[in-house]
Write a protein that holds these residues in place. Structure first.
Motif, PDB file in Angstrom:
ATOM      1  N   PHE A 179      -2.573   8.956   9.951  1.00  0.00           N
ATOM      2  CA  PHE A 179      -2.546   9.741  11.176  1.00  0.00           C
ATOM      3  C   PHE A 179      -1.193   9.710  11.895  1.00  0.00           C
ATOM      4  O   PHE A 179      -0.952  10.498  12.799  1.00  0.00           O
ATOM      5  N   ARG A 180      -0.305   8.789  11.525  1.00  0.00           N
ATOM      6  CA  ARG A 180       0.988   8.707  12.191  1.00  0.00           C
ATOM      7  C   ARG A 180       2.129   9.259  11.351  1.00  0.00           C
ATOM      8  O   ARG A 180       3.228   9.488  11.850  1.00  0.00           O
ATOM      9  N   GLY A 181       1.873   9.435  10.078  1.00  0.00           N
ATOM     10  CA  GLY A 181       2.937   9.898   9.203  1.00  0.00           C
ATOM     11  C   GLY A 181       3.642   8.723   8.546  1.00  0.00           C
ATOM     12  O   GLY A 181       3.519   7.576   8.962  1.00  0.00           O
ATOM     13  N   GLY A 182       4.401   9.008   7.492  1.00  0.00           N
ATOM     14  CA  GLY A 182       5.127   7.960   6.803  1.00  0.00           C
ATOM     15  C   GLY A 182       5.495   8.400   5.398  1.00  0.00           C
ATOM     16  O   GLY A 182       5.611   9.593   5.116  1.00  0.00           O
ATOM     17  N   THR A 183       5.671   7.424   4.516  1.00  0.00           N
ATOM     18  CA  THR A 183       6.103   7.686   3.152  1.00  0.00           C
ATOM     19  C   THR A 183       5.088   7.125   2.164  1.00  0.00           C
ATOM     20  O   THR A 183       4.604   6.002   2.337  1.00  0.00           O
ATOM     21  N   ALA A 184       4.746   7.906   1.163  1.00  0.00           N
ATOM     22  CA  ALA A 184       3.810   7.474   0.119  1.00  0.00           C
ATOM     23  C   ALA A 184       4.530   7.487  -1.220  1.00  0.00           C
ATOM     24  O   ALA A 184       5.198   8.464  -1.575  1.00  0.00           O
ATOM     25  N   ILE A 185       4.405   6.370  -1.955  1.00  0.00           N
ATOM     26  CA  ILE A 185       5.087   6.232  -3.241  1.00  0.00           C
ATOM     27  C   ILE A 185       4.079   5.766  -4.280  1.00  0.00           C
ATOM     28  O   ILE A 185       3.436   4.726  -4.112  1.00  0.00           O
ATOM     29  N   GLU A 186       3.924   6.526  -5.351  1.00  0.00           N
ATOM     30  CA  GLU A 186       3.075   6.135  -6.468  1.00  0.00           C
ATOM     31  C   GLU A 186       3.955   5.467  -7.512  1.00  0.00           C
ATOM     32  O   GLU A 186       4.934   6.059  -7.984  1.00  0.00           O
ATOM     33  N   VAL A 187       3.615   4.223  -7.873  1.00  0.00           N
ATOM     34  CA  VAL A 187       4.442   3.473  -8.819  1.00  0.00           C
ATOM     35  C   VAL A 187       3.616   3.050 -10.029  1.00  0.00           C
ATOM     36  O   VAL A 187       2.388   2.955  -9.964  1.00  0.00           O
ATOM     37  N   GLN A 188       4.328   2.787 -11.113  1.00  0.00           N
ATOM     38  CA  GLN A 188       3.711   2.299 -12.341  1.00  0.00           C
ATOM     39  C   GLN A 188       4.525   1.117 -12.849  1.00  0.00           C
ATOM     40  O   GLN A 188       5.740   1.221 -13.020  1.00  0.00           O
ATOM     41  N   THR A 189       3.863  -0.010 -13.053  1.00  0.00           N
ATOM     42  CA  THR A 189       4.549  -1.211 -13.503  1.00  0.00           C
ATOM     43  C   THR A 189       4.351  -1.406 -15.003  1.00  0.00           C
ATOM     44  O   THR A 189       3.490  -0.782 -15.620  1.00  0.00           O
ATOM     45  N   GLU A 190       5.186  -2.291 -15.601  1.00  0.00           N
ATOM     46  CA  GLU A 190       5.107  -2.516 -17.042  1.00  0.00           C
ATOM     47  C   GLU A 190       3.784  -3.161 -17.437  1.00  0.00           C
ATOM     48  O   GLU A 190       3.197  -2.835 -18.457  1.00  0.00           O
ATOM     49  N   GLY A 191       3.323  -4.121 -16.634  1.00  0.00           N
ATOM     50  CA  GLY A 191       2.036  -4.760 -16.873  1.00  0.00           C
ATOM     51  C   GLY A 191       1.078  -4.409 -15.754  1.00  0.00           C
ATOM     52  O   GLY A 191       1.350  -3.498 -14.954  1.00  0.00           O
TER      53      GLY A 191
END
Length: 327
Positions: A50-62
Motif C-alpha cells: 500500500f505504500r509502494g516500493g521495489t519488488a525483486i524476484e531472485v533465483q539462487t543456485e541451491g
C-alpha cells in the motif's frame, strides 16, 4: 481423542447469554469506538503493498535461504523489507519499501535528486549487495510499485470488503428474513472494525495479506452466525409459545459445543501458522487468531441478541399460509 474432547464439552448447557446482552452491547460499543479512535489517531502501518516500493524476484543456485536473505537486507537499513518463498524452492521474492531521496543519498556512492531516482538507486544497491553476498544469484524480475498504484490497491481492498459484506447481506436476506440479515451484517461490520482497530493499536503491518485475512474472518464469522440462526429458526417453529429470549438463549446453548470445537481446532492450526510460519505469515496469522475470537463473540453476543431488536417473525410465510414446515 476427538471423541474424548467432545465428551468434555456439555451438550446441555444453559448459559444465560441473552441476559448478558446489555453488558455485551457496552463492550461492543467500547470496542468499536476504541477501534475507530485508534484508526484516526494512530493510523495503520501500511506495508509495501500500500505504500509502494521495489519488488525483486531472485533465483539462487541451491534452495533459497530466506533467513539469510532477510538478514542481509535488514542490515542495509532501508526500512521495511520482506522476503518470502516464490515458486520453486530456489526462488524468492524480495520487497523493499519506498525509500526517500534523503535516505538514498546516505548510501555511499549514490546521489539522487528525487524519489524516482531514489528507487532506482535502491534497486541497484540491493542488487549489488545480493550479487556480492549470494554468488550465482539470478534476478528474474525487478519492478517498482508506485504510491499511486498502491493507493489504487487500498481502494480495491476496501471495495472487496464492502462487496463481501453486501453479498452476505443479500444471502442472509434470501436464506432467512431481512431481520436476520440486519443482525448478521451488523455483526460482520463489528468484526471488521474491531480487526482494523487491532491493527491500528498493535501497528502490525497492514498489507494485502491482511485484506485476505479480513475476508476470511468475514466468511468464518458468517458461517458461525448461520449455524446459530438456523437453530433459532428451528426452535421458533418448535416452541411457538416460548418467549423469544428463551428461544434465542436455547439456540445459542445448543450450538455451543459445535462452536467451541470449531473455534478450538481452527485456532490450533492458526497458532501453529503464527509460530512456525515466520515473519511472512505473522500478520496474516495474528489477524486470523483475533478474527476467530471476535467472530465467535459476535455470533453469540451480537448477531443473536440483535434479533430481539429487529422484530424477527416467529413463523415463516409458509406457516402463515398453513403449509407444512420441515422439522
Amino acid at each position: 481423542m476427538a471423541l474424548a474432547l467432545v465428551r468434555l464439552i456439555p451438550t446441555d448447557t444453559n448459559v444465560p447469554f441473552i441476559k448478558a446482552r446489555l453488558a455485551a452491547f457496552f463492550v461492543s460499543v467500547a470496542l468499536i469506538l476504541g477501534s475507530v479512535t485508534a484508526f484516526f489517531t494512530l493510523g495503520l502501518n501500511f506495508g509495501i503493498d500500500f505504500r509502494g516500493g521495489t519488488a525483486i524476484e531472485v533465483q539462487t543456485e541451491g534452495p533459497a535461504d530466506l533467513g539469510a536473505l532477510r538478514t542481509v537486507l535488514e542490515g542495509l537499513d532501508l526500512g521495511d523489507v520482506q522476503v518470502q518463498g516464490f515458486g520453486a524452492d530456489n526462488e524468492a521474492l524480495v520487497r523493499v519499501g519506498q525509500v526517500s531521496a534523503e535516505r538514498a543519498n546516505e548510501i555511499e556512492g549514490y546521489s539522487v535528486e528525487n524519489d524516482a531516482e531514489a528507487q532506482q538507486a535502491v534497486r541497484q544497491y540491493v542488487s549489488d549487495t545480493l550479487e556480492r553476498e549470494f554468488p550465482g544469484i539470478v534476478f528474474q524480475k525487478i519492478e517498482s510499485l508506485s504510491p499511486q498504484v498502491s493507493g489504487e490497491l487500498v481502494v480495491a481492498g476496501a471495495t472487496s470488503i464492502g462487496v463481501a459484506l453486501f453479498l452476505m447481506l443479500v444471502y442472509i436476506w434470501f436464506r432467512f428474513e431481512w431481520q436476520y440479515s440486519v443482525g448478521a451484517v451488523l455483526a460482520l461490520i463489528h468484526d471488521v472494525i474491531a480487526t482494523i482497530g487491532f491493527f491500528a493499536v498493535t501497528q502490525l503491518e497492514f498489507n494485502l495479506s491482511t485484506i485476505a485475512a479480513i475476508l476470511t474472518i468475514v466468511g468464518y464469522s458468517m458461517n458461525d452466525t448461520v449455524i446459530v440462526y438456523d437453530r433459532i429458526r428451528e426452535d421458533f417453529r418448535k416452541f411457538k409459545t416460548r418467549p423469544t429470549t428463551e428461544v434465542l438463549n436455547g439456540a445459542i446453548n445448543s450450538t455451543l459445543s459445535r462452536t467451541i470445537l470449531t473455534s478450538g481446532t481452527t485456532l490450533v492450526a492458526i497458532v501453529a501458522m503464527a509460530v512456525i510460519g515466520g515473519p511472512a505469515l505473522e500478520g496474516f496469522a495474528l489477524a486470523l487468531i483475533w478474527g476467530v475470537g471476535v467472530g465467535t463473540y459476535s455470533s453469540i453476543f451480537v448477531a443473536a441478541p440483535l434479533l430481539t431488536l429487529t422484530g424477527v417473525k416467529r413463523t415463516s410465510d409458509d406457516d402463515d399460509e398453513g403449509h407444512a414446515v420441515a422439522p
